[in-house]
Design a protein around this motif. Structure first.
Motif, PDB file in Angstrom:
ATOM      1  N   MET A   9      -6.016   2.815  -4.485  1.00  0.00           N
ATOM      2  CA  MET A   9      -6.119   2.262  -3.134  1.00  0.00           C
ATOM      3  C   MET A   9      -7.384   1.415  -2.985  1.00  0.00           C
ATOM      4  SD  MET A   9      -3.619   2.848  -1.103  1.00  0.00           S
ATOM      5  CE  MET A   9      -2.306   3.954  -0.616  1.00  0.00           C
TER       6      MET A   9
ATOM      7  N   GLU B 172       0.731   4.151  -2.823  1.00  0.00           N
ATOM      8  CA  GLU B 172       0.586   5.561  -2.434  1.00  0.00           C
ATOM      9  C   GLU B 172       1.726   6.402  -2.987  1.00  0.00           C
ATOM     10  OE1 GLU B 172      -0.050   9.263  -0.833  1.00  0.00           O
ATOM     11  OE2 GLU B 172      -1.465   7.602  -1.064  1.00  0.00           O
TER      12      GLU B 172
ATOM     13  N   LEU C 234       0.834  -1.212   0.000  1.00  0.00           N
ATOM     14  CA  LEU C 234       0.000   0.000   0.000  1.00  0.00           C
ATOM     15  C   LEU C 234       0.864   1.257   0.000  1.00  0.00           C
ATOM     16  CD1 LEU C 234      -2.724  -1.185   2.531  1.00  0.00           C
ATOM     17  CD2 LEU C 234      -3.067  -0.709   0.098  1.00  0.00           C
TER      18      LEU C 234
ATOM     19  N   PHE D 182      -4.863   5.299   5.185  1.00  0.00           N
ATOM     20  CA  PHE D 182      -4.772   5.721   3.794  1.00  0.00           C
ATOM     21  C   PHE D 182      -4.448   7.206   3.665  1.00  0.00           C
ATOM     22  CE2 PHE D 182      -7.779   2.083   2.462  1.00  0.00           C
ATOM     23  CZ  PHE D 182      -6.696   1.233   2.323  1.00  0.00           C
TER      24      PHE D 182
END
Length: 274
Positions: A30, A16, A12, A50
């Motif tokens: 995402m 990002e 992740l 996130f």
């Protein structure tokens, strides 16, 4: 603690770091990635995660542009220091519109727009806009090529475009770059100003999410959050360098086509498979 969660945080963080700066929507990616390697954590933590890993992305900008953004550098003349302060004033002016709307309507925006339909549609719309804007500017020379030429009025207009990025799938960098190019800013300057706008915007958004979540974390949550943030930092450095090098020789149309394809995939996947 299951080490698989750390691996997920690394993946992740990579996503990002790539998608935050390249105008292809970090939110859209995402959402897709989370479908297949979702963190085994609470929904509240994931929502905060996130946003907060964007702090790593912020640090990449600070590291790469520290000399340019540092108004106290001993290597700068008085006029250069004054110009750096002025650049920061323009950045803060530009973030006011998104800051106000974001603070007042953050929960409502998430409630109404955070869904695959919105993400898919905005991916396609802004993909088309990138292609249209590049075709429109094909034979035009930008009139704003250096920061001293970027007025406060121009900064505010770009800031208004940044408000659009509050809608998931738009891409913060995508909205501001399109807005900047529409009013005559060069690709390179539009990209760099977008990077600088990210510093107060992302810091504010991260702080807001952490305040809502609370500053009480388990050991596992801290490790996952720190891992994702560090990975996002390292990958962001590479992404920013890539984008600046790329747009010196190419336009943004390839990202427009990519967004259109991704938007269609998002819509079809969630409509037919989920």
């Amino acid at each position: 603690m299951e080490y698989i969660e750390i691996v997920k945080a690394i993946i992740l963080g990579i996503v990002e770091g790539i998608t935050e700066w390249i105008p292809i929507s970090s939110t859209g990616h995402m959402i897709l990635v989370d479908e297949f390697i979702s963190l085994n954590m609470s929904e509240e933590f994931k929502e905060m995660f996130f946003v907060v890993i964007q702090l790593g992305a912020i640090m990449a900008v600070v590291l790469l542009y520290f000399q340019k953004l540092n108004p106290f550098s001993t290597k700068k003349s008085i006029s250069e220091k004054r110009a750096t302060f002025e650049l920061w004033f323009k950045v803060f002016v530009a973030v006011i519109p998104a800051g106000i709307i974001g603070v007042l309507f953050d929960d409502k925006i998430n409630e109404v727009f955070y869904n695959f339909q919105t993400v898919g549609i905005t991916l396609v719309i802004y993909g088309v806009l990138f292609i249209i804007v590049e075709n429109r500017n094909k034979n035009k020379k930008p009139r704003i090529n250096h920061f001293p030429q970027l007025t406060y009025k121009t900064a505010i207009i770009i800031g208004v475009f940044q408000v659009l990025a509050l809608i998931p799938g738009t891409s913060r960098s995508g909205a501001t770059i399109i807005g900047a190019m529409l009013i005559g800013t060069s690709r390179n300057l539009a990209a760099e100003f977008t990077f600088f706008l990210a510093i107060p915007v992302m810091f504010g958004a991260s702080l807001l999410k952490m305040l809502k979540f609370g500053f009480v974390f388990t050991g596992t949550e801290i490790i996952i959050l720190v891992t994702g943030t560090i990975v996002a930092l390292l990958v962001s450095v590479l992404s920013i360098k890539f984008l600046i090098g790329y747009i010196k020789k190419h336009n943004f149309k390839v990202f427009g086509y990519y967004r259109i394809v991704l938007g269609i995939i998002v819509i079809l996947y969630f409509a037919l498979v989920k």
